[in-house]
Design an enzyme around this catalytic site. Structure first.
Site, PDB file in Angstrom:
ATOM      1  N   ASP A  34       0.789  -1.222   0.000  1.00 23.80           N
ATOM      2  CA  ASP A  34       0.000   0.000   0.000  1.00 23.80           C
ATOM      3  C   ASP A  34       0.828   1.282   0.000  1.00 23.80           C
ATOM      4  OD1 ASP A  34      -2.616   1.194   0.074  1.00 23.80           O
ATOM      5  OD2 ASP A  34      -3.185  -0.664   1.072  1.00 23.80           O
TER       6      ASP A  34
ATOM      7  N   ASN B  91      -9.303  -5.009  -6.731  1.00 23.48           N
ATOM      8  CA  ASN B  91      -8.695  -3.846  -7.389  1.00 23.48           C
ATOM      9  C   ASN B  91      -9.270  -3.550  -8.782  1.00 23.48           C
ATOM     10  OD1 ASN B  91      -5.404  -4.326  -5.913  1.00 23.48           O
ATOM     11  ND2 ASN B  91      -6.950  -2.806  -5.382  1.00 23.48           N
TER      12      ASN B  91
HETATM   13  C1  IPE Z   1      -0.703   0.119  -4.323  1.00 24.12           C
HETATM   14  O1  IPE Z   1      -1.024   1.177  -3.505  1.00 24.12           O
HETATM   15  C2  IPE Z   1      -1.686  -1.021  -4.314  1.00 24.12           C
HETATM   16  C3  IPE Z   1      -1.995  -1.580  -5.666  1.00 24.12           C
HETATM   17  C4  IPE Z   1      -3.183  -2.007  -5.957  1.00 24.12           C
HETATM   18  C5  IPE Z   1      -0.965  -1.676  -6.702  1.00 24.12           C
HETATM   19  P1  IPE Z   1      -2.370   2.015  -3.611  1.00 24.12           P
HETATM   20  O2  IPE Z   1      -2.672   2.286  -5.048  1.00 24.12           O
HETATM   21  O3  IPE Z   1      -3.442   1.320  -2.844  1.00 24.12           O
HETATM   22  O4  IPE Z   1      -1.951   3.344  -2.882  1.00 24.12           O
HETATM   23  P2  IPE Z   1      -2.865   4.303  -1.998  1.00 24.12           P
HETATM   24  O5  IPE Z   1      -3.574   3.462  -0.971  1.00 24.12           O
HETATM   25  O6  IPE Z   1      -3.815   4.990  -2.927  1.00 24.12           O
HETATM   26  O7  IPE Z   1      -1.877   5.253  -1.371  1.00 24.12           O
HETATM   27 MG    MG Z   2      -4.399   1.571  -1.021  1.00 27.86          MG
END
Ligand code: IPE
Ligand code: MG
Length: 219
Positions: free
Chosen positions: A2, A50
């Site tokens: 994250d 995601n």
């Molecule tokens: C990477 O971080 C996680 C993935 C799905 C690649 P984020 O995209 O969740 O980052 P934040 O939470 O917006 O900071």
């Molecule tokens: Mg995130």
């Protein structure tokens, strides 16, 4: 892992640049973990949830991961890394799936660190998929125990994680390795993933080394 988005936002950069920076972090952390003698490193690159993100970000991530899988293969192979995946591969773009399958096939005989990319991964989905395999094999209900379930997960040959690291201060599990993490130690850092480095991995390992693990028993 994250915090890619937050890392970019803080610098007024597009989120995808944060993901690109996160890729650089992964490249160096994998190398360092391998040097430190860690046997298994599993990273949560893309969750089954995601897909709910804007199409541009999802497409960008898929392209980034595909390119990374192809570009890193030679150096990973040279370092004895064994590549594995966890997740529903059949729902990934075919080019990416092919890149991951090539990576697994090329490195299957390596004996160094096992690097597992959790992609289109969900902990509940993994348990559901295990149930389907168990039913599909016709295993009778009274013969199903915890070992049966564990033996039908995506990578039944992998040990359960000793240590789970969460970046960007997140205090939740987010559907990661639900079955396997029952007794994992947790380490949370405020650092975003692009800020994570060798020193932070050292700190996590040090914290882990100081824990007493009882697995439900008395010390
Ligand atoms: C990477 O971080 C996680 C993935 C799905 C690649 P984020 O995209 O969740 O980052 P934040 O939470 O917006 O900071
Ligand atoms: Mg995130």
């Amino acid at each position: 892992m994250d915090g890619n988005g937050r890392w970019a936002q803080k610098r007024s950069l597009p989120r995808l640049l944060g993901h690109r920076e996160g890729y650089k972090t992964l490249r160096s952390v994998l190398l360092y973990a391998s040097e430190r003698g860690i046997r298994y490193l599993t990273v949560y690159a893309f969750s089954a949830e995601n897909w709910r993100r804007p199409k541009d970000e999802v497409d960008g991530l898929m392209k980034l991961i595909e390119r990374a899988a192809r570009d890193e293969l030679r150096v990973m192979h040279r370092n004895g890394v064994r590549v594995r995946v966890a997740g529903r591969m059949d729902e990934l773009p075919s080019g990416l799936r092919q890149a991951l399958e090539d990576g697994m096939a090329t490195t299957a005989g390596n004996t160094g660190i096992t690097f597992t990319l959790a992609i289109n991964y969900g902990g509940r989905a993994e348990i559901v998929d295990a149930m389907k395999k168990i039913v599909g094999e016709g295993i009778p209900a009274d013969q199903i125990d915890e070992e049966t379930v564990a033996a039908h997960l995506y990578n039944p040959d992998h040990p359960e994680p000793d240590l789970m690291i969460r970046t960007a201060g997140e205090m939740r599990w987010s559907n990661f390795l639900l079955w396997q993490s029952a007794y994992s130690e947790l380490y949370v850092t405020e650092k975003t993933w692009p800020e994570f480095d060798d020193k932070e991995l050292d700190r996590a390992i040090e914290a882990f080394a100081g824990r007493t693990r009882k697995f439900g028993a008395l010390a």
